[in-house]
Design a protein around this motif. Structure first.
Motif, PDB file in Angstrom:
ATOM      1  N   ALA A  26      -2.679 -16.357   4.882  1.00  0.00           N
ATOM      2  CA  ALA A  26      -1.499 -15.868   4.156  1.00  0.00           C
ATOM      3  C   ALA A  26      -1.750 -15.894   2.650  1.00  0.00           C
ATOM      4  N   ALA A  27      -2.400 -16.954   2.177  1.00  0.00           N
ATOM      5  CA  ALA A  27      -2.718 -17.055   0.748  1.00  0.00           C
ATOM      6  C   ALA A  27      -3.682 -15.951   0.328  1.00  0.00           C
ATOM      7  N   LEU A  28      -4.658 -15.660   1.181  1.00  0.00           N
ATOM      8  CA  LEU A  28      -5.602 -14.585   0.894  1.00  0.00           C
ATOM      9  C   LEU A  28      -4.877 -13.235   0.882  1.00  0.00           C
ATOM     10  N   GLY A  29      -3.922 -13.081   1.809  1.00  0.00           N
ATOM     11  CA  GLY A  29      -3.127 -11.854   1.844  1.00  0.00           C
ATOM     12  C   GLY A  29      -2.352 -11.652   0.555  1.00  0.00           C
ATOM     13  N   LYS A  30      -1.804 -12.727   0.009  1.00  0.00           N
ATOM     14  CA  LYS A  30      -1.066 -12.636  -1.251  1.00  0.00           C
ATOM     15  C   LYS A  30      -1.978 -12.215  -2.397  1.00  0.00           C
ATOM     16  N   ALA A  31      -3.216 -12.706  -2.378  1.00  0.00           N
ATOM     17  CA  ALA A  31      -4.184 -12.326  -3.413  1.00  0.00           C
ATOM     18  C   ALA A  31      -4.487 -10.828  -3.338  1.00  0.00           C
ATOM     19  N   ILE A  32      -4.583 -10.305  -2.118  1.00  0.00           N
ATOM     20  CA  ILE A  32      -4.855  -8.872  -1.946  1.00  0.00           C
ATOM     21  C   ILE A  32      -3.656  -8.047  -2.397  1.00  0.00           C
ATOM     22  N   VAL A  33      -2.453  -8.503  -2.065  1.00  0.00           N
ATOM     23  CA  VAL A  33      -1.245  -7.790  -2.493  1.00  0.00           C
ATOM     24  C   VAL A  33      -1.143  -7.783  -4.025  1.00  0.00           C
ATOM     25  N   SER A  34      -1.483  -8.904  -4.635  1.00  0.00           N
ATOM     26  CA  SER A  34      -1.486  -8.980  -6.095  1.00  0.00           C
ATOM     27  C   SER A  34      -2.441  -7.943  -6.677  1.00  0.00           C
ATOM     28  N   LEU A  62      -0.027  -2.113   3.232  1.00  0.00           N
ATOM     29  CA  LEU A  62       0.526  -2.039   1.877  1.00  0.00           C
ATOM     30  C   LEU A  62       1.887  -2.723   1.763  1.00  0.00           C
ATOM     31  N   GLY A  63       2.331  -3.374   2.824  1.00  0.00           N
ATOM     32  CA  GLY A  63       3.606  -4.087   2.772  1.00  0.00           C
ATOM     33  C   GLY A  63       3.612  -5.141   1.682  1.00  0.00           C
ATOM     34  N   GLY A  64       4.689  -5.191   0.904  1.00  0.00           N
ATOM     35  CA  GLY A  64       4.808  -6.178  -0.159  1.00  0.00           C
ATOM     36  C   GLY A  64       4.257  -5.725  -1.493  1.00  0.00           C
ATOM     37  N   ALA A  65       3.676  -4.517  -1.543  1.00  0.00           N
ATOM     38  CA  ALA A  65       3.078  -4.023  -2.783  1.00  0.00           C
ATOM     39  C   ALA A  65       4.079  -3.303  -3.686  1.00  0.00           C
ATOM     40  N   GLY A  66       5.350  -3.294  -3.280  1.00  0.00           N
ATOM     41  CA  GLY A  66       6.396  -2.708  -4.123  1.00  0.00           C
ATOM     42  C   GLY A  66       6.398  -1.196  -4.186  1.00  0.00           C
ATOM     43  N   LEU A  67       5.810  -0.531  -3.181  1.00  0.00           N
ATOM     44  CA  LEU A  67       5.691   0.921  -3.243  1.00  0.00           C
ATOM     45  C   LEU A  67       6.997   1.645  -2.919  1.00  0.00           C
ATOM     46  N   ALA A  68       7.844   1.031  -2.094  1.00  0.00           N
ATOM     47  CA  ALA A  68       9.139   1.659  -1.810  1.00  0.00           C
ATOM     48  C   ALA A  68       9.974   1.735  -3.083  1.00  0.00           C
TER      49      ALA A  68
END
Length: 261
Positions: free
Chosen positions: A123-131, A245-251
């Motif tokens: 999950a932490a790695l996922g957050k780094a990718i989203v960032s 791309l969920g969580g990347a603020g694209l919507a």
């Protein structure tokens, strides 16, 4: 002292990464092992090594875990460098999006299997990718496309119909019916390195006044309005098409661009 601590942490990261490789990569696969080892080093990872890693990654679940365990052993700054090198080498964020989706899926599997520490690390790695996605999917890298009854290809129609999750249709041609009138259109955004792939889209109806019932918009038999007579635009369905791309603020970016349009 701070420098010495940082060096120790970097060395520890390399050792952990090497341990992960030792578990999952067969000794005879020297090329793969060397390519993966570059991720935890300080040198640039060249295109050939990136392609070797991607081919390895696509073999199966264990190989994906090996890749993720190598990444999560790195410090945040090094992770961003690696992501940037992947993006540059492939000239597209497509594999990074796939990586993020797989990471979330395998993280859930770890959690279900009782490996809470592993799930948290993923999950932490996922957050780094989203960032990182927030940087490479910023407004300057997004193109707005107008999809209407005149200019929408069959490929795009089928793609968007399959991704419609708010007001889905049974067949893609029923989705097409929504566009086959002058008072309906779709705005979508694409990354400039991923043309013809709408990553988010919003369906829009031109109306007179505020519509009280959604069926007035989605009913294909409703009377079409001359766009020149419209005084309102109803955003009645917004959909993201790529799970990674969920969580990347694209919507939110889609809505901002649609309002400007």
């Amino acid at each position: 002292m701070a420098e010495e601590k940082q060096l120790n942490l970097s060395e520890m990261s390399r050792k952990v990464a090497a341990a992960a490789l030792g578990i999952f990569v067969k000794p005879e696969e020297k090329k793969v092992s060397e390519a993966l080892s570059l991720l935890s080093g300080g040198q640039t990872v060249q295109s050939e090594a990136i392609n070797t890693i991607r081919d390895f990654y696509k073999r199966g679940k264990e190989e994906k875990h090996a890749f993720f365990r190598t990444l999560k052993a790195l410090d945040p700054a090094r992770i961003e460098i690696v992501l940037n090198e992947i993006y540059a080498a492939l000239d597209s964020p497509r594999w990074l999006i796939e990586i993020r989706e797989d990471l979330a899926s395998l993280g859930r599997e770890l959690k279900d299997a009782g490996d809470s520490d592993g799930a948290k690390a993923y999950a932490a790695l996922g957050k780094a990718i989203v960032s990182y996605f927030h940087k490479i999917f910023n407004f300057q890298y997004l193109n707005l496309r107008v999809n209407d009854m005149y200019n929408t290809s069959l490929y795009l129609l089928k793609f968007m119909a399959a991704k419609e999750g708010v007001h889905p249709t049974e067949h893609w041609w029923a989705f097409e019916d929504r566009l086959n009138r002058p008072d309906r259109f779709i705005l979508s955004i694409e990354h400039f390195k991923m043309p013809n792939i709408p990553i988010v889209y919003v369906e829009i109806a031109l109306t007179q006044g505020i519509v009280r019932k959604l069926s007035q918009i989605t009913d294909p038999s409703s009377k079409a309005l001359n766009p020149a007579e419209a005084d309102a635009a109803i955003f009645y369905s917004i959909n993201s098409t790529l799970k990674g791309l969920g969580g990347a603020g694209l919507a939110e970016k889609m809505i901002i661009l649609a309002k400007k349009h």
